[in-house]
Design an enzyme around this catalytic site. Structure first.
Site, PDB file in Angstrom:
ATOM      1  CG  ASN A 204      60.029  37.233   6.167  1.00  0.00           C
ATOM      2  OD1 ASN A 204      60.250  36.026   6.194  1.00  0.00           O
ATOM      3  ND2 ASN A 204      59.087  37.805   6.888  1.00  0.00           N
ATOM      4  CB  CYS A 209      58.688  38.730  10.340  1.00  0.00           C
ATOM      5  SG  CYS A 209      57.359  37.651  10.919  1.00  0.00           S
TER       6      CYS A 209
END
Length: 1114
Positions: A204, A209
């Site tokens: 990430n 995400c």
């Protein structure tokens, strides 16, 4: 009052706008928002053998909320995971106009040194009227002594929180919930996704995400992956500039790497910068944009049409007349279907609603060509469905009643197998191919956890359509059962177990904020083609070579790092390095060691062998090398300190490094002294006694503003500068009779110290020692005054403080308009005067400057007040960083004058027409409301010359105050409240004993709520008379508001008391419904006018995590 209950809730990760609490306006660098590498995904160890840690739910009721007069307010201590916690809020905001809320380690001050704990937690401000509108944010964090609290500086706007009509503040009480799940810190580090599942995750970048979950889903459609591999790319392409190559590289690494894969190459190929990576977007929007981009990139290649073959279906829109033979149809394609969640129990109910027939009749008849207006049926049917069916669930909706976005957390079921041929093909058009069996199997479930203001995305996928599901949560991949992937993602409410069942308490329910957001189904008849084999043969040779080389380089780096403790880095500086650097990027000290030759040497290597390596590199025989050790002095300068002694050169390199380097880092820094004979060849260095000192010399040319290194000399400390004047003149290339001046460069931090050297005082008495630097120049003459920096100290001070500043306008905050070289020591007046000269402005006081936020890369919200800072350095400082950007604007009046004025936005409601004019007014801060009214009279059109005005304070479409004419305007806040000015009607000026003033507000009912209403439009004051019926009042109201008869006939009227409506009939006497009020305020009683809000909706300003549309630029 506090209540604790431990619900078995499983919610994941990461609200993107989180910061540790601080007493400052801006938050920390966005990197503090990102998940620490290797920590974020590790908040949950969901492998079946590991027990899921329980979540503790804590409820905090805060009565008398508006009367809290403390800046910080703590909850009671509660225990979760065996640790003590508490919630910290800033009721009036942490220097921002939002409620700030954090989870705090309650006993951090008494914990042992080095403590840390890891927790996943969610914080909620409960909407006590409608739980749907509760504001929830969640994240996870590793707490420690430095960061003992963590949370959200901008949790929710104060204007919404304090508005009693919104439902967060009820009876001056707010309700806060905290859910805390403590995780083992070591869980993450011991977990290997590849080993446990055979798959790896994606890193990430901060708020990506949503992208990771989509990429994993697409990757696990093998037909799609194979098509991406077959997109033509070449070895000359750069992944950061080629979307196909970046995606191929990403998929290859997902398939063959042992560790999680970074996505930076891909996002760079999209044309995104760091700011884009920290801006959370909508996964549905990204899916459409990415597929459109790939479809375009595939054109003209062997995989052209792949996106259409996989994802494209068709639907037929039709309108069919009931009484005549006429039908209109239009065929449309789709790549995904948007399905309603609200009001639908499952996917089938959504499809039923999708194809629902609408009747066009009455005022809504259809104009059929050749048949005029006709009753008709309107609907949609499907011509064909695609092999891969993407269903986007409408979890986010715009609530027109509240004028805001809301998340629909209702329970919504979806099956493992989806039969779209059900009930004799009710979803299919008559011309659909009935030979195709539309039976689908669920492949993946994309989940959104959180609220409308942000949250976290992850995906449940079964790559081969077997019974085994996997959860892809950024870097972490875990095995999951079908219940976790389906049942737990339906959403809805969950009931907590009773702590005291015998007390017959009502069950406590809470909303599940984690729920399915996107579903991917694969058609049974196509699954063998879609779930195909993909291996290295599908990957281009150049890509395999490139990625294997990358892997080898990565392995070399890993090995290099693993063996680092066996080696040391020796950095060798020479005269050539000093000559190259001084006067270019280097002005103080002698050399930047990052730019000199480095040797990686095993610590057990004899130093004499190292000297042989140096001889090979520089062509200087071993016996002609003399090495000096560098030392950092107390004044923060870095100079050669002493030569290596002969017995030291017999030691190992590692021993010398340890003896010379108190910082104990991995580097040994040396200066190589090389003496050269008349022919330029190296000769043995002369012996050095205790009286000999090595000095370095820089020459300054004030005419051209140039400083350069000219060499070094070994001198006796008993000698004087006068003794070496001849050599210095020769080194500079001056005539023998040239007069020169000498200065010692002493230090440059925190300020420059460079002092003139007495040529007739010995070096010893002048405290000159080994490694010192002497700068010299031609002696100053009267004519030299014309130089900007006539001597060495002035030049060095200029170099130390010069700053090239990029100026931007507030209208174009991303674009540099021009640059100017300034000094950090320039005063406020210096800066604005030079800026005014640059832009051709006569009056510098009309310039207003705004500083730059280094973290958000945006202008700060506060401008710089007139002479509000001392120097340019203060303007550019942003916590521990220095910016090089300033924003400017040119005002219509001088800034000091503007700062002495109060700026108010006043909305004036015309008495004779349905029109509101908004005016911006500036008056001296000591002015009164009466002054505002007098000024207003000169700017607006009045119904008659002697009209009197009043000023009202309006909030949430209700009147809260009528200002006294003597009230000072300095205390008026028009940031949250609207100032409304209007003429005082004649009928209100002399109210008799049988009349009253009441407030009248527009309202509409909340959808599905019998008692809950929301207000809109402009409120007003009305005179009512004793004995007057509603029918008589309605005539006056219609005239006052200029409402047409047909529209006014639909309006309903109700008296409100304590927020509840009591509808009135035309014959009701309204006067009897209202008690006498002697003061104005937010009256509990008012007359409500119910009708449809026809005013245009304002743009929704609080999308927060989704406010910037997804764009792929390349």
């Amino acid at each position: 009052m506090t209540v604790m209950t431990p619900p078995p809730i499983d919610q994941q990760e990461d609200e993107e706008m989180l910061v540790p609490h601080s007493d400052v306006v801006e938050g920390p660098h966005p990197m503090e928002v990102a998940q620490p590498e290797g920590a974020a995904a590790g908040a949950v160890v969901e492998n079946p053998p590991v027990e899921e840690p329980p979540t503790m739910k804590f409820t905090w009721l805060i009565p008398g909320f508006t009367r809290l007069n403390t800046r910080k307010h703590y909850s009671d201590v509660f225990v979760a995971g065996g640790y003590k916690w508490r919630v910290l809020i800033f009721p009036k905001g942490n220097n921002v106009d939002h409620l700030a809320m954090y989870l705090d380690v309650a006993d951090s001050g008494s914990l042992p040194y080095g403590w840390c704990r890891y927790a996943h937690f969610g914080l909620t401000v409960v909407n006590q009227i409608n739980n749907r509108y509760s504001v929830r944010k969640e994240t996870q964090h590793q707490f420690n002594a430095r960061e003992s609290d963590w949370g959200f500086t901008s949790f929710m706007p104060l204007g919404e929180l304090y508005d009693p009509t919104r439902g967060y503040l009820v009876n001056d009480t707010i309700l806060i919930e905290a859910e805390v799940s403590v995780r083992k810190v070591l869980d993450y580090w011991s977990y290997d996704s590849k080993k446990e599942t055979g798959f790896v995750g994606l890193k990430n970048q901060g708020a990506t995400c949503y992208m990771n979950s989509l990429l994993e889903t697409l990757y696990h459609i093998p037909y799609f992956r194979k098509a991406v591999y077959h997109m033509p790319t070449t070895e000359n392409d750069a992944p950061t500039a080629s979307i196909p190559l970046a995606l191929q590289s990403l998929f290859y690494k997902l398939q063959y790497n042992d560790n999680s894969v970074a996505t930076k190459e891909l996002t760079k190929s999209f044309g995104w910068d760091t700011y884009d990576s920290f801006m959370q977007h909508d996964v549905q929007e990204l899916n459409r944009v990415l597929c459109e981009k790939l479809e375009d990139k595939m054109k003209g290649t062997v995989v052209e049409g792949t996106i259409q073959k996989l994802f494209e279906g068709h639907q037929m829109n039709y309108i069919e007349c009931i009484n005549v033979d006429y039908k209109s149809t239009r065929k449309e394609s789709f790549y995904d279907l948007q399905l309603d969640v609200k009001g639908c129990k499952d996917v089938y109910a959504s499809f039923d609603k999708y194809v629902e027939v609408e009747r066009l009749e009455g005022d809504n008849k259809y104009h059929a060509e050749g048949h005029d207006l006709q009753d008709a049926r309107k609907g949609v049917l499907f011509t064909d469905f695609p092999p891969v069916l993407q269903l986007q669930l409408k979890r986010f909706e715009y609530d027109f009643m509240r004028d805001t976005m809301v998340k629909i957390n209702d329970r919504y079921e979806f099956p493992l197998q989806l039969d779209l041929d059900r009930e004799n093909g009710k979803y299919l058009s008559p011309d659909a191919d009935k030979s195709v069996r539309n039976l689908y199997t669920l492949h993946s479930v994309l989940v959104h956890s959180g609220g409308v203001n942000g949250g976290h995305y992850y995906a449940y996928i079964r790559p081969t359509l077997s019974d085994q599901w996997y959860k892809f949560d950024d870097e972490r991949v875990t095995k999951e059962d079908v219940n976790r992937a389906l049942e737990e993602q339906y959403g809805g409410e969950e009931e907590l177990p009773q702590n005291n069942p015998g007390l017959n308490n009502p069950p406590f329910k809470f909303t599940k904020y984690s729920n399915a957001y996107m579903l991917v189904y694969i058609r049974e008849s196509d699954k063998d083609k879609i779930i195909c084999n993909v291996d290295e043969k599908d990957v281009a040779e150049h890509l395999r070579v490139r990625l294997k080389k990358e892997q080898e380089e990565k392995e070399d780096k890993r090995k290099y790092k693993a063996e680092a403790h066996l080696f040391t880095t020796v950095k060798v500086a020479r005269d050539e390095d000093i000559t190259e650097q001084v006067g270019k990027n280097m002005y103080f000290d002698l050399v930047d060691h990052e730019k000199v030759k480095s040797f990686r040497i095993e610590k057990q290597t004899p130093f004499l062998r190292f000297k042989e390596e140096v001889a090979k590199e520089f062509g200087v025989p071993v016996e002609m090398q003399r090495f000096w050790i560098w030392a950092k002095r107390q004044n923060h300068t870095y100079r050669p300190n002493r030569p290596l002694l002969s017995h030291e050169e017999l030691q190992m390199v590692g021993h010398i490094k340890e003896a010379s380097n108190k910082a104990n880092n991995a580097e040994l820094k040396l200066f190589l002294e090389i003496e050269r004979g008349p022919d330029g060849r190296p000769i043995p260095p002369p012996d050095k006694s205790h009286e000999d000192i090595l000095l370095f010399f820089k020459l300054y040319d004030p005419e051209n503003g140039v400083l350069r290194y000219v060499g070094r000399l070994m001198v006796k400390n008993s000698s004087k500068p006068m003794d070496i004047i001849g050599e210095l003149i020769q080194m500079a290339g001056f005539t023998p009779d040239e007069e020169i001046e000498l200065f010692e460069e002493i230090k440059f931090q925190p300020c420059v110290m460079c002092e003139q050297l007495d040529k007739n005082t010995s070096f010893r008495l002048s405290q000159i020692e080994d490694g010192d630097i002497i700068c010299y120049q031609k002696a100053l003459s009267i004519q030299d005054d014309e130089y900007s920096y006539p001597d060495v100290p002035l030049f060095l001070e200029y170099v130390q403080n010069r700053e090239v500043v990029r100026f931007r306008t507030l209208e174009k905050p991303k674009d540099d308009e021009f640059t100017m070289e300034l000094s950090k020591l320039h005063t406020y007046d210096d800066v604005v005067e030079r800026l005014a000269e640059k832009i051709g402005l006569d009056d510098p006081s009309k310039i207003r400057l705004t500083p730059h936020n280094c973290y958000s890369q945006q202008p700060k919200p506060q401008y710089i007040k007139y002479r509000g800072v001392d120097h340019l350095s203060d303007m550019l400082a942003h916590y521990n960083q220095m910016s090089d950007i300033l924003y400017y604007e040119v005002l219509d009046i001088p800034l000091p004058e503007l700062q002495g004025l109060k700026t108010l936005k006043v909305a004036f409601r015309h008495a004779s027409k349905d029109e509101v004019t908004v005016l911006t007014m500036r008056l001296p801060k000591q002015s009164t409301v009466g002054d505002v009214i007098n000024e207003l009279k000169t700017k607006v059109e009045l119904s008659h010359q002697d009209a009197e005005l009043r000023l009202l304070e309006v909030f949430s479409h209700k009147i809260y105050k009528i200002f006294a004419s003597t009230e000072r305007i300095e205390s008026i806040n028009d940031h949250y409240w609207t100032l409304l000015a209007e003429e005082i009607p004649e009928e209100e000026k002399n109210i008799g004993p049988n009349a009253r003033l009441i407030h009248v507000y527009h309202f509409a009912k909340e959808a599905g709520q019998s008692q809950q209403v929301h207000n809109f439009g402009d409120p007003f004051i009305l005179v009512i008379h004793e004995g007057e019926t509603l029918e008589e009042m309605k005539t006056r109201i219609q005239k006052k508001l200029h409402v047409p008869d047909d529209e006014f006939a639909k309006w309903k009227f109700a008296s409100f008391s304590m927020g509840r409506p009591d509808y009135l009939q035309d014959t009701d006497v309204v006067y009897n419904r209202f008690q006498r009020k002697d003061v104005y305020g937010a009256w509990e009683q008012y007359l409500g006018v119910e009708h449809v809000d026809n005013a245009p909706k304002r743009a929704y300003h609080n999308r927060h995590a989704y406010e910037k549309p997804v764009k792929i630029y390349n």
